[in-house]
Scaffold this active site. Structure first.
Site, PDB file in Angstrom:
ATOM      1  N   TYR A 106       0.938  -1.058  -0.012  1.00 29.15           N
ATOM      2  CA  TYR A 106      -0.120   0.016  -0.061  1.00 29.15           C
ATOM      3  C   TYR A 106       0.712   1.265   0.102  1.00 29.15           C
ATOM      4  CZ  TYR A 106      -4.006  -3.262   1.313  1.00 29.15           C
ATOM      5  OH  TYR A 106      -4.637  -4.073   1.391  1.00 29.15           O
ATOM      6  N   ILE A 107       2.140   1.128   0.234  1.00 24.42           N
ATOM      7  CA  ILE A 107       2.840   2.331   0.454  1.00 24.42           C
ATOM      8  C   ILE A 107       4.039   2.393  -0.797  1.00 24.42           C
ATOM      9  CG2 ILE A 107       2.604   2.854   2.765  1.00 24.42           C
ATOM     10  CD1 ILE A 107       5.125   1.248   3.429  1.00 24.42           C
TER      11      ILE A 107
END
Length: 639
Positions: A106-107
């Site tokens: 997600y990052i």
């Protein structure tokens, strides 16, 4: 057995060396641990100006790092949160609250321009095979600044550990400039969480520092924590305050945490308690103040070495000069090569030397025709010989380029190359000044980049007044003693004999003359009818004279012993009088009179005798008493 011992010794040494050099301790050259170096190398390879999923970076890095994603992901998050070399996008955790980063899928991240300026130069980097031999990885980057001081690092290896505190990167660069110009410099830690630091015991990075939170006490009925001490989070601070409140060290009504991108912890104080009088207790009993031991251990020339901050700055100042010299020399060599080829191309095209190869039928004939065509122009070519590689380069020039050749543009390019070579020569003659200008350029880039939030110093440097916990805590705990049952403590139903603090130790002198020092108990047995019980305060006891009047166990003669109790081991029993002696009286007054009553015997006319305690000298704890009479005593009466 000897073979097995040697096998274990060798394997242990290999393992210890691997952990020290290849996992836990940073290298002085670039200030990075191996996993951090491999992460940056992966980002350099993947760099296209766009953000990459951290999961993808981790997968790419696994080509170089043999320990898998469990070690790569946390290291990447920590490195990204330093804010210098990796740009972040997404939730990389919260430095203040200690919250973890989101999952790697997600990052996103990418390498920063600063990292390229500091680390990236493949032509000067020393390379080695990766763990599986399929790829090449850097042994270390040619770093131009002391990264190990700017970032700080912590690591535990076999038999050694390192803890290097972070410093302000601008101050590190200014210190390096001062070193290059022969000026004095001082460098002290600066933490991303702010707060205060006492550097009186820093000792160049090998002593210890005290760190404190920043407290707002403008409201007398509440305290706001606005900056954290290094190493603490809002969660750990709140837990320590809760623990102190439960133990009675501080009195509060509640704690509220309003932390977002800034720290704000509100402590509401109890009725009758005010902010100024609670501050010292917070420093003494909670994580609002901590002591941090530091050890500047790095890998230098392949071996562990303990250095000081000053030594690291001096080492990197010399290394910067060497790296910039090598870069300039390498650029100069490449420009000379380029100038040589451009000269050959110009002569080859302008003088139509390529016409001489049209009738040649062999490779040798072609080469000879080119060489002979250049003979009239050797002075223009210069001292360098025309090699086979040069000839191959000329023969690969396409016809389109020959037909569209712009003489003026070619001459302009060669003039620019000559101008740059002249500039490089000037830099090489004044390499220290060039190094200083390079560092000033880095400083300007950091100040201009608002995404790097570590420009101005965040931590205030100073010296703290030492807070002694025993002096801060109030003596408001009731110490009780039941003289019949012989039990003593805070959880005993008996007579209140003193008000003490949780830090106090208790001295109890028993009926038989034995004394013991114990920690403040909830319930402990000290014997019935104890003579003396109070806090074992050394300052008070140093002024307290114990006078013991007792009967000798052998003949019953009365003795007096005057002493000061000035030393003890916790929970160890000591005797003030000989074993078996009968205590007649114990007193702590410096002056008093007493009467010895003797046991009636035939022809004994005088049955009482008066004495003054102050007439007898004070002696050591182990010394025997002074005999008062050669008559058998029955009791002592004290006025």
């Amino acid at each position: 057995m000897a073979y097995i011992k040697n096998l274990f010794d060798r394997n242990f040494l290999e393992y210890a060396s691997y952990v020290i050099k290849d996992r836990a301790i940073p290298d002085l050259e670039d200030g990075l641990k191996p996993v951090q170096r491999r992460i940056l190398h992966s980002l350099f390879e993947m760099d296209d100006g766009k953000f990459h999923k951290v999961a993808n970076v981790t997968g790419h890095c696994m080509k170089y790092h043999p320990h898998g994603e469990a070690s790569i992901n946390p290291a990447l998050v920590v490195l990204a949160n330093k804010e210098y070399f990796i740009d972040r996008q997404g939730n990389f955790g919260n430095l203040y609250t200690g919250d973890d980063a989101s999952a790697p899928r997600y990052i996103e991240c990418r390498v920063t321009p600063l990292a390229k300026d500091i680390f990236y130069n493949p032509k000067l980097t020393i390379w080695a095979d990766s763990y599986d031999g399929r790829n090449r990885e850097p042994v270390f980057f040619p770093a131009k600044i002391p990264v190990v001081l700017a970032m700080g690092v912590e690591g535990i290896a076999v038999g050694m550990s390192t803890k290097i505190l972070p410093h302000n990167i601008l101050e590190v660069l200014e210190a390096e400039i001062a070193c290059l110009t022969g000026k004095k410099f001082e460098l002290y830690p600066d933490f991303p969480t702010g707060g205060y630091v006492d550097i009186s015991g820093y000792d160049g990075g090998n002593g210890k520092v005290h760190v404190r939170a920043k407290l707002d006490t403008s409201d007398p009925k509440r305290i706001l924590i606005t900056e954290l001490p290094f190493g603490s989070t809002t969660e750990s601070i709140i837990s320590s305050i809760d623990a102190a409140a439960r133990n009675g060290r501080i009195k509060i009504l509640g704690i509220n945490d309003f932390t977002t991108d800034k720290v704000e912890i509100e402590i509401k104080l109890a009725r009758g308690v005010y902010a100024q009088e609670t501050v010292d207790a917070l420093f003494a009993f909670t994580e609002c103040e901590q002591s941090i031991s530091v050890n500047l251990l790095v890998i230098k020339n392949g071996l562990p070495a303990v250095m000081t901050v000053t030594e690291v700055i001096k080492y990197h100042a010399k290394q910067l000069v060497k790296i910039l010299t090598r870069e300039l020399e390498l650029e100069k060599k490449e420009l000379l090569d380029k100038l040589h080829l451009r000269t050959l191309e110009r002569i080859f095209i302008e003088e139509r030397i390529y016409k001489g190869i049209e009738k040649m039928k062999t490779v040798k004939g072609v080469h000879d025709a080119v060489i002979s065509g250049f003979k009239p122009f050797l002075k223009e070519v210069g001292p360098r010989k025309i090699t086979d590689e040069d000839i191959e380069h000329l023969l690969r020039i396409p016809i389109r380029r020959i037909s569209l050749y712009d003489i003026n543009r070619a001459r302009d390019e060669m003039e620019q190359i000559n101008a740059r070579i002249k500039e490089i020569n000037a830099h090489l003659k004044n390499i220290v000044a060039y190094s200083v200008s390079f560092l000033k350029g880095i400083i300007a880039k950091i100040k201009a980049n608002e995404e790097i939030g570590r420009g101005a110093r965040k931590t205030v440097v100073g010296e703290f007044d030492k807070v002694i916990a025993k002096e801060v805590v109030k003596r408001d705990v009731d110490l009780k003693y039941d003289s019949k049952s012989g039990y003593l403590g805070t959880n005993v139903s008996g007579l209140k004999i003193a008000e003490v603090s949780p830090f106090d130790r208790i001295l109890a002198v028993r009926k038989n003359g034995m004394y013991t020092v114990i920690d403040l108990p909830e319930k402990a047995f000290v014997g019935a009818d104890a003579w003396w019980i109070n806090a074992a305060d050394k300052d008070i006891l140093a002024k307290t004279i114990f006078t013991i009047i007792y009967k000798d166990p052998a003949d019953g003669f009365p003795y007096i012993k005057r002493c000061v109790i000035d030393g003890w081991i916790i929970n160890k029993d000591y005797f003030l009088v000989p074993d078996g002696a009968q205590i007649l009286h114990i007193d702590t007054r410096p002056k008093f009179s007493f009467t010895i009553c003797y046991k009636p015997k035939p022809r004994l006319k005088v049955l009482t005798e008066n004495f003054k305690a102050q007439d007898y000298n004070i002696r050591g704890l182990k010394a025997g008493g002074i005999r008062l009479s050669v008559k058998e005593a029955e009791k002592a009466e004290v006025k």
